[in-house]
Every structure is written in structure tokens, then in C-alpha cells.
Design an enzyme around this catalytic site. Structure first.
Site, PDB file in Angstrom:
ATOM      1  CD  GLU A 231      54.142  30.977  56.032  1.00 49.42           C
ATOM      2  OE1 GLU A 231      54.009  31.285  57.224  1.00 49.42           O
ATOM      3  OE2 GLU A 231      54.863  31.605  55.250  1.00 49.42           O
TER       4      GLU A 231
ATOM      5  CD  GLU B 295      53.573  18.309  34.992  1.00 48.75           C
ATOM      6  OE1 GLU B 295      52.602  18.001  34.311  1.00 48.75           O
ATOM      7  OE2 GLU B 295      53.714  19.424  35.535  1.00 48.75           O
TER       8      GLU B 295
END
Length: 701
Positions: free
Chosen positions: A473, A504
Site C-alpha cells: 500500500e 513458518e
């Protein structure tokens, strides 16, 4: 049942073979019968050929080529299996350009990541330079006894060239292989280069005066015509070809020379080029007697002429790199070798590869699929965080049960949303105790960005997605460059849309992802993990600390492991989730709020707003164009027509449009003034006469 995928990757093409593991029974099973491998007689059950995969020539394209090839080979085997589970595959690769340890590690990590995304059946990757796999194959095919009694020399004439020798005293010597265009004498790319030079000389001789076109002789040879078709018939076209030509482009011209020289009456140009090639190859050959093998795409054509020139006993050897790669899979794959006859041979070759590895880091191995992803054969525990240093789950607030939701399974829709709303009301309050830490983090980010560094978010699952979201963004909101604010997620891009939960747990992957970004001390790394004990993030933060880059951690557990590792620790205690352990809820919302503050706070302090207007908006679509016009209207208190006019005159730069409108400046005047103010619009408006150094001092303060 396991299968071996052996791959030979070069500057022009890549070849892959699949063998069932029982084809190598002396090495992979408890048998003592002679192996067809030693005789060079194993036939693959399937093969696939693709484009170039030289790591040093085009790394990204090489990885794409290799992944496509591996997928195709696995699919071919899968189609033949009607019953039973999917088998595992050991993939062994001999690749051009893999002599660099750093490049090899980078390739392994990239291949692991891509194969992991595909849920591939690959259980092990073995990677070495093609010179090593070729010498392994040549020595093996020559006969295992040669290891102890005679030297073996391998001359490779492919896209490039090199000579590798295994001596009686178990030492290994490499010559050549320096790469095109400096080295690789006798290789296909150099032969193509010789052909290009001959064609340029031809054009110089027959070029018409005051003309861009070449005046070809009345009857140009087929060789010249073929080169003209490839390179162009005039100076402009040839110069364009030369400016864009890569190693593989030159290598593609080599077959034209071979075809021309094999004609009943070769033309003088082709003969001249070929004689130069033969002389270069002769300089690669040994001056003493040895077991010399010649291999590669040019080997067969060249060998016939060399023998006629009295170059001694030379043996053509097809595809030794494939054989060597397959044998490396036997040496380092998941097999148990019991037969004494081959156990010693295996140990000899392990010592051989070990010798190579000391000098050139020749072989690296890694694991994927159901095993832990391992980046180096010498560090078997490098990808797992020791459980003993991770905060126990029972001590994490985010893993505890919420007393307000013990009857969640009995609630109706309205009761559930009321409860969630009640819990979410606590999130903003939970940030109050950590606001000083958020402020420190913003100051740290501003400092690093002023140094030219990058803001790098990294996380797994929801945490990783939030980091990516905030990063992507920034360009439309603040006109930052895409590489200035970066989001990393465990498991790569696929993990944004499909959970790759196992990723992960890979601490090494976190380190590798930052390594691939070429992390520097000027960057700042923000590790995001609600639990504060995610190995991927821990690995990244520890790597950043080693490099000297400042680190920030964003967790939702005050006692988390990560809090002890970073320069600034932000640990928002939002309490237990209504759905126990589902940290995409309150913890995720808190993390989003924190990231909003980090990026907005830091970029505002870098001059990305004026008053409270988004003046660095990237005008990239209709909506943002309308927003830019409205911002100009609000800043100047002018009408829409004037705002549109200024936006057009400023080439869609809102800051310039406002400055031009406020001070009645031309675009170039506004640009200079804004540059002197380091991009701060308010300072540019107030301090017209200040030097850049004066303004820099003000902005720094």
C-alpha cells in the site's frame, strides 16, 4: 519406492533423466551384483529436455527452467502409477555456474521454495557444479579402479569448456571454465564468436560504399547466408544483434559451423573458423598420456578431426554429467549401502567430493517435502529453532482460553458479533502501554530510510500477510519505490493466498530470504509474529542482528522469545482470543494498527504529506486522479478546473502542482525548490532561499 532425477544444466540446454532407485542396486540396496551404472548402460525410464539453466548467466530463468523440468519428469512418472502412494524423488543437479557457494545456496533455497509451493514429492535436492558431476561420471564410467591406479582427464566442449583431472594421489585439478567471453576456449559460444568475427570481416570486405547494406558476392556460400539470416544483412541489424547477444545466442551459431565444415566442399570462411576452433581445443588437451575423455555437444564433431591431427588416444563420452549427478544421488541420498565391494567405492567417492568441496564448495545438499528444509549438508539442525529457547505455549497470553467465550459454541449470530465487538474494543487500549516503543520504532525507521535503507517486514501466516499488505500500500499512498518498503512471508507469494503453515517452522528460510534481498546495515527489519516464537521470524531477526541492521519486533505476548532479540520490542497484550489461539482475530487487528502507525508515522516524517493531505499520492488510475485533483483544490482553495490544469502542467505530481499554484512558479522552478527542501512541501513553501544543506539540517531536527 524412490526415484532419482539426474539433471545436467548448461548454457544452451538442460537435460533430465529419471531412474528407479533399484537401477543402482549396488549403492541403494543390499546386493553385490555388478551395476549397469559402472558400465554406463542404465536407460532412464523417462527424459525431458528444456532451455538453458546456467546459474551465472540468468539466475531467475534457470530456476524457472529447472522447476518446470522437475515438474514434467515427476508428472511423467506419476502417470504410470495407477495404485499406491506417490513415490519420493531425489533430485541431483550438475549445473553450469554453480561453482560459487553463495550462488549454489541461493539456487537451493529458490528451488526449495518453488517446489514447496507445489507440494512437490521431492524429498532431497543435491546440487553441484557441472564440472564436478561430469568428472564424477567420467571417473565412474572409466572404472572404479582408476581412482587408485590412474588419473582421469575430462575435456568438456559444451556451450563453455573446461578440463578436469582426477590424479593418482586423489587430488583434483581444474583448468579453464572461466566463462564467456573471457574464457571457454573450444566451447560452443566461443566457436559462435569466431563465426561472427568471420562474418563481420566478410561484411567489411563486401560492404558497398556510402551504403548501409552489405553488397554480398554474387554467389555467397550457404555458411555466409546462414549467418546473414541469423545476424542480419546490414550494419544496423548486425549492431543490434551484437548489442543484445548473450552467451546462448553465440552458442546457437556453433551448429552452423559444424554443418558447413561437414559439407563435401566446405567454404573457406567455415574452414578458417574451424581451424581456429581446433587450435583452441588442442591447447586444452594434455601433453602427457592419461585417460582422456571428451564430452559435450561439440565433442563428437571435434574428436574426429583431433584424432586425424595426431592428438593421441581420446575417448568420446556421452552425458557424463547426468551419470555423475545420478551417482551423487547414490552417494548422498537416503540409502543404506551394505555390500562391501561398493561400500568402499562409495567412501572413495565421498572423499573425492569432500576434496572438491574444500576447494570449490562443489556440492551442497538440502531437504524438502516431509523432511525439514536443510540448506547445508554440514548443519543438520540449521532450520529448526531449539524448542528449549522458545517461550512455552502455555505461557503465551494468545494461547490461553478467554473466560468470556466459554459458551461460544452455543451462541447465536448476534451474540457472537456482540462478543467480538466487546473484545475488539480492548485493542486500542492495549496499545497505550506500547506507544513509546512504537514511537522509538518510527524514529528508527526514519533514520534508516534517510540512509537509503529499506523497511522490510517479515512474518508467517496472518502476520506475514499483514506485513505484505502494508508494504504494497505504500507505493500508491506515498509514491515510494516498490523496493523501499518490502513484505516477506514464509512460503513465498503462494502463502498470501493459500496457507503454507509448515513454512513458518523454517528458521533458515527466514535468514535466506533476507540474504537474497542483500540485507545491509542501512536497512531495518520488522519481525511480525503474534506468538513471538515463530522460527522463520526468529531466523530473520537473528540474521539481521548479525549483519548489523536494526530490528523491530511486533508481538502480542509480553514474554515472547522475539522480544529479547530486537532493538525495539513492541508487545501489545490484547488478551486471549474468543476462539482460543486464533491470532488472526484481536492479535491480527492489533498488528495491523501497529503497522499502520509504523509506515504512516515514518513516511510522514520523510515529507510524504502536507498539512494532512496525501500529496505524494501516485496518480495511477481514475480514482487516484480524482483524489489528486481534490487534494490540490483543498490545498490551494481553488476550483476544480484550476486544479486539473496544475495537475496536467506538473505531469501528475501533486506536490509540484501545489507549489506551482501557491507561489506562481514554473514546473522547473518548483522542482528545484522542492529538491532544495528534500521533498518537504511545507519547507519548500517557506524557505525559498535556503540551500539544500540548510534545509537538510532543519529536516533532520
Amino acid at each position: 519406492m524412490k526415484y532419482i532425477i539426474a539433471i545436467d544444466g548448461g548454457g544452451s540446454k538442460t537435460l533430465g533423466h529419471v531412474y528407479p532407485s533399484d537401477a543402482f542396486s549396488p549403492f541403494t540396496q543390499e546386493h553385490s551384483t555388478d551395476s549397469a551404472l559402472l558400465k554406463g548402460e542404465i536407460t532412464p525410464i523417462c527424459s525431458y529436455r528444456s532451455g538453458a539453466s546456467s546459474l551465472s548467466a540468468d539466475f531467475t530463468q534457470s530456476i524457472n527452467t529447472l522447476v518446470e523440468l522437475i515438474d514434467c519428469l515427476i508428472d511423467q512418472v506419476s502417470e504410470s502409477i495407477t495404485n499406491g502412494p506417490m513415490p519420493d524423488f531425489v533430485v541431483s543437479l550438475g549445473l553450469a555456474g554453480a561453482g560459487s557457494k553463495a550462488l549454489t545456496q541461493k539456487a537451493l533455497t529458490a528451488l526449495q521454495s518453488e517446489l514447496f509451493k507445489r507440494d512437490s514429492a521431492v524429498c532431497q535436492l543435491i546440487l553441484m557444479e557441472d564440472s564436478v558431476s561430469s568428472l564424477l561420471g567420467a571417473t565412474l564410467i572409466a572404472h572404479s579402479k582408476l581412482i587408485h591406479s590412474e588419473s582421469v582427464r575430462l575435456v568438456t566442449l559444451g556451450t563453455g569448456s573446461f578440463v578436469a583431472t582426477y590424479h593418482q594421489d586423489s587430488t583434483v585439478h581444474f583448468t579453464g571454465g572461466w566463462g564467456f567471453p573471457i574464457g571457454d576456449e573450444g566451447g560452443g559460444a566461443r566457436l559462435g564468436q569466431l563465426a561472427v568475427r568471420a562474418y563481420l570481416q566478410y561484411l567489411d570486405k563486401y560492404q558497398a560504399s556510402n551504403s548501409n547494406d552489405a553488397k554480398l558476392s554474387e554467389n555467397p556460400s550457404d555458411f555466409i547466408n546462414d549467418l546473414a539470416t541469423s545476424l542480419g544483412k546490414n550494419r544496423t541489424d548486425v549492431l543490434a544483434w551484437l548489442s543484445n547477444a548473450k552467451q546462448s545466442d553465440y552458442a546457437q551459431l556453433a551448429p552452423l559451423v559444424v554443418d558447413a565444415i561437414n559439407l563435401p566442399s566446405p567454404c573457406s570462411n567455415a574452414q578458417y573458423v574451424w581451424q581456429q576452433h581446433l587450435q583452441l581445443v588442442r591447447e586444452l588437451l594434455p601433453t602427457t598420456n592419461s585417460n582422456t575423455f571428451v564430452t559435450g555437444g561439440l565433442a563428437k564433431a571435434t574428436l574426429e578431426y583431433l584424432q586425424d591431427m595426431g592428438c593421441g588416444s581420446l575417448t568420446y563420452l556421452p552425458q557424463p554429467s547426468i551419470t555423475g549427478a545420478a551417482f551423487a544421488a547414490c552417494l548422498f541420498g537416503p540409502w543404506q549401502v551394505q555390500a562391501d565391494k561398493y561400500y568402499q567405492l562409495r567412501n572413495d567417492f565421498k572423499q573425492f567430493v569432500s576434496t572438491l568441496s574444500v576447494d570449490s564448495n562443489a556440492l551442497t545438499t538440502s531437504y524438502s517435502h516431509s523432511q525439514s528444509l536443510q540448506s547445508d549438508v554440514s548443519s543438520s539442525d540449521s532450520t529448526d529453532s531449539s524448542e528449549s529457547r522458545l517461550t512455552p505455549l502455555e505461557q503465551l497470553v494468545s494461547e490461553s482460553r478467554n473466560p468470556n467465550s466459554m459458551t461460544l459454541d452455543e451462541m447465536n449470530s448476534e451474540q457472537i458479533v456482540h462478543l467480538m465487538n466487546q473484545e475488539d474494543n480492548q485493542i486500542a487500549e492495549s496499545l497505550k502501554p506500547v506507544l513509546p516503543q512504537i514511537g522509538l520504532a518510527i524514529d528508527l525507521i526514519v533514520t534508516q530510510l534517510k540512509l537509503g535503507g529499506r523497511l522490510i517486514y517479515m512474518g508467517a501466516g496472518t502476520s506475514g500477510r499483514l506485513g505484505v499488505l502494508d508494504a504494497v500500500e505504500c507505493p500508491p499512498t506515498f509514491s515510494t519505490k516498490s523496493e523501499q518498503v518490502i513484505g516477506l512471508i514464509a512460503g513465498g507469494n503462494t502463502a498470501m493466498f493459500k496457507a503454507v503453515e509448515g513454512a513458518e517452522d523454517n528458521e533458515q528460510m527466514g535468514k535466506d530470504d533476507l540474504h537474497h534481498l542483500r540485507l545491509t546495515p542501512n536497512d531495518v527489519v520488522v519481525g511480525i509474529a503474534a506468538s513471538g516464537r515463530t522460527p522463520y521470524v526468529i531466523g530473520g531477526i537473528e540474521y539481521a542482528n548479525q549483519i548489523g541492521a536494526p530490528t523491530i519486533t511486533v508481538t502480542c505476548n509480553p514474554t515472547a522469545t522475539l522480544n529479547q532479540l530486537s532493538s525495539v520490542a513492541i508487545a501489545a497484550n490484547v488478551g486471549p482470543e474468543i476462539l482460543t489461539g486464533s491470532t488472526r482475530l484481536k492479535a491480527g487487528t492489533a498488528q495491523k494498527l501497529i503497522l499502520n502507525r509504523l509506515s504512516t508515522g515514518s513516511l510522514v516524517q520523510l515529507g510524504k504529506c502536507y498539512e494532512n493531505l496525501m500529496v505524494d499520492v501516485n496518480v495511477s488510475n481514475n480514482k487516484l486522479t480524482l483524489r489528486a485533483i481534490r487534494i490540490i483544490e483543498q490545498a490551494l482553495k481553488c476550483d476544480k478546473q484550476r486544479a486539473e490544469q496544475l495537475l496536467e502542467q506538473s505531469d501528475n505530481n501533486v506536490k509540484l502542482a501545489i507549489l506551482m499554484g501557491k507561489l506562481n512558479l514554473t514546473k522547473s522552478q518548483a522542482e528545484q525548490r522542492l529538491e532544495n527542501a528534500n521533498g518537504f512541501l511545507r519547507l519548500a513553501e517557506k524557505h525559498s532561499g535556503d540551500t539544500p544543506e540548510d534545509v537538510k539540517e532543519m529536516t533532520d531536527n
